[in-house]
Design an enzyme around this catalytic site. Structure first.
Site, mmCIF file in Angstrom:
data_model
loop_
_atom_site.group_PDB
_atom_site.id
_atom_site.type_symbol
_atom_site.label_atom_id
_atom_site.label_comp_id
_atom_site.label_asym_id
_atom_site.label_seq_id
_atom_site.Cartn_x
_atom_site.Cartn_y
_atom_site.Cartn_z
ATOM 1 N N ILE A 56 -95.723 26.748 -110.330
ATOM 2 C CA ILE A 56 -95.066 25.516 -109.905
ATOM 3 C C ILE A 56 -95.958 24.758 -108.927
ATOM 4 C CG2 ILE A 56 -93.828 26.599 -107.961
ATOM 5 C CD1 ILE A 56 -91.359 24.880 -108.796
ATOM 6 N N CYS A 57 -95.838 23.425 -108.947
ATOM 7 C CA CYS A 57 -96.532 22.575 -107.977
ATOM 8 C C CYS A 57 -95.578 21.456 -107.577
ATOM 9 C CB CYS A 57 -97.845 22.046 -108.548
ATOM 10 S SG CYS A 57 -97.647 20.889 -109.920
ATOM 11 N N HIS A 58 -96.096 20.278 -107.287
ATOM 12 C CA HIS A 58 -95.249 19.162 -106.859
ATOM 13 C C HIS A 58 -94.511 18.527 -108.043
ATOM 14 C CE1 HIS A 58 -93.839 15.902 -104.347
ATOM 15 N NE2 HIS A 58 -94.307 15.036 -105.224
ATOM 16 N N GLY A 75 -95.944 19.004 -111.605
ATOM 17 C CA GLY A 75 -96.305 19.641 -112.865
ATOM 18 C C GLY A 75 -97.762 19.554 -113.261
ATOM 19 N N ILE A 116 -91.687 21.100 -108.188
ATOM 20 C CA ILE A 116 -90.627 21.200 -107.187
ATOM 21 C C ILE A 116 -89.719 19.971 -107.253
ATOM 22 C CG2 ILE A 116 -91.860 20.177 -105.229
ATOM 23 C CD1 ILE A 116 -89.698 23.348 -104.976
#
Length: 102
Positions: A59-61, A63, A87
Site C-alpha cells: 500500500i502507498c498513498h 496506488g 491509503i
C-alpha cells in the site's frame, strides 16, 4: 500484476501482511493498523525484513508507488498484491486508520 480492493484486504483480517511503501511522515499521518513501513527507495535493501512465507499486500498513498513495489517484489519471486487506491482508497472505503509513528 495482482491487485486487491481495500475492503477485500480488510476482510482478510489482522493476519494479512501489509507493507506500506510511503515515507515515514506519510505513515505517521495515517496508516493501516499493523502495516510494516518500508519506504519504496529502501525496499531493495530491506527484502530480508519481509515475511517470506505469505502474500504481501503493498500500500502507498494512492496506488502508484505500491504498483512499482509490487512489480519489483514479483520480479524477485515474492507473492505481492497491490492495494488499489492506496491509503486514500482505504480511508474512502470507511476503513479504520491509525495515526502516529510505528
Amino acid at each position: 500484476m495482482n491487485s486487491i480492493e481495500p475492503a477485500e484486504l480488510a476482510a482478510l483480517g489482522a493476519t494479512a501482511a501489509i507493507v506500506d511503501v510511503r515515507q515515514p511522515d506519510e505513515y505517521a499521518a495515517a496508516h493501516v493498523s499493523g502495516a510494516q513501513l518500508i519506504p519504496l527507495g529502501e525496499l531493495p535493501a530491506r527484502l530480508d525484513e519481509l515475511p517470506a512465507d505469505r502474500t504481501l499486500y503493498v500500500i502507498c498513498h494512492s496506488g502508484g508507488r505500491s504498483a512499482q513495489a509490487t512489480a519489483f517484489l514479483e520480479a524477485q519471486g515474492i507473492d505481492a498484491v497491490n492495494v488499489i487506491g492506496g491509503i486514500l482508497g482505504w480511508h474512502g472505503a470507511g476503513l479504520p486508520i491509525e495515526q502516529g509513528a510505528e
